[in-house]
Each structure stands twice: as structure tokens, then as C-alpha cells.
Design a protein around this motif. Structure first.
Motif, mmCIF file in Angstrom:
data_model
loop_
_atom_site.group_PDB
_atom_site.id
_atom_site.type_symbol
_atom_site.label_atom_id
_atom_site.label_comp_id
_atom_site.label_asym_id
_atom_site.label_seq_id
_atom_site.Cartn_x
_atom_site.Cartn_y
_atom_site.Cartn_z
ATOM 1 N N ALA A 31 -6.731 8.071 -8.709
ATOM 2 C CA ALA A 31 -6.228 9.202 -9.054
ATOM 3 C C ALA A 31 -5.726 9.856 -7.829
ATOM 4 N N LEU B 100 -1.178 -0.201 -5.306
ATOM 5 C CA LEU B 100 0.381 0.205 -5.609
ATOM 6 C C LEU B 100 1.312 0.038 -4.272
ATOM 7 N N VAL C 227 7.641 2.755 -7.340
ATOM 8 C CA VAL C 227 6.252 2.568 -7.429
ATOM 9 C C VAL C 227 6.243 1.091 -8.167
ATOM 10 N N MET D 246 -8.275 1.802 -13.347
ATOM 11 C CA MET D 246 -7.204 1.886 -12.445
ATOM 12 C C MET D 246 -7.680 1.094 -11.123
ATOM 13 N N SER E 4 3.051 -2.099 -9.304
ATOM 14 C CA SER E 4 1.820 -2.421 -8.959
ATOM 15 C C SER E 4 1.830 -3.606 -8.562
ATOM 16 N N ARG F 27 -2.089 8.517 -7.128
ATOM 17 C CA ARG F 27 -1.465 8.878 -8.481
ATOM 18 C C ARG F 27 -0.944 10.007 -8.491
ATOM 19 N N VAL G 180 1.943 10.836 -5.878
ATOM 20 C CA VAL G 180 3.076 10.158 -6.209
ATOM 21 C C VAL G 180 3.642 10.911 -7.238
ATOM 22 N N PHE G 181 3.008 11.424 -8.035
ATOM 23 C CA PHE G 181 3.405 12.192 -9.279
ATOM 24 C C PHE G 181 4.212 13.469 -8.633
ATOM 25 N N VAL H 144 7.851 11.823 -7.376
ATOM 26 C CA VAL H 144 8.235 10.621 -8.253
ATOM 27 C C VAL H 144 9.620 10.556 -8.254
ATOM 28 N N ASP I 131 -4.961 1.678 -5.904
ATOM 29 C CA ASP I 131 -4.457 2.510 -7.023
ATOM 30 C C ASP I 131 -5.719 3.450 -7.707
#
Length: 72
Positions: free
Chosen positions: A42, A5, A57, A1, A59, A45, A48-49, A52, A40
Motif C-alpha cells: 500500500a 512492481l 508501472v 497485493m 507487475s 502504491r 506511485v499514485f 502516476v 507491491d
């Protein structure tokens, strides 16, 4: 990664849980259509999860991010 983002709030946080609102605040998103660029990794992310269904999102490469942009 690697890279960045671009995270955009697409839906209102009005009917979200307090925990989800805290995540959005942690990401730096306040109003609908507000966007932030984050590294970007962990942790981002994972945040964001959790939201979501409220965000979009994409890149962004380092060249698109630009040297004059705010980095965190």
C-alpha cells in the motif's frame, strides 16, 4: 497485493512540484528511463499514485524478479 512492481521514470521531473520530487527520490528514481523493483504494498502504491503521470508501472512476478536482484 503480492509480488513486485517495476517502476520506470518516463518523464522528466523538471517541472514537477518539490513534493513530487521527494516521492521520486523515495522510490529511488533519479533519471529518465531509470527503473526500480519494489514490493507491491500500500505504501508504494500510494507513492506511485502521487507521480502516476511521470512513471510507468508493471507487475513483476517473483520468478521474473530473480534471486540475485536487489530487494527492498
Amino acid at each position: 497485493m503480492s509480488g513486485h512492481l517495476k517502476i520506470t521514470l518516463r518523464k522528466s521531473r523538471l517541472h514537477s512540484t518539490p513534493r513530487q520530487r521527494e516521492v521520486l527520490r523515495g522510490l529511488g528514481l533519479g533519471r529518465v528511463d531509470s527503473s526500480v523493483v519494489r514490493l507491491d504494498d500500500a505504501a508504494i502504491r500510494g507513492m506511485v499514485f502521487k507521480v502516476v503521470h511521470l512513471v510507468e508501472v508493471e507487475s513483476v512476478s517473483d520468478a521474473e524478479h530473480g534471486p540475485g536482484s536487489k530487494r527492498r
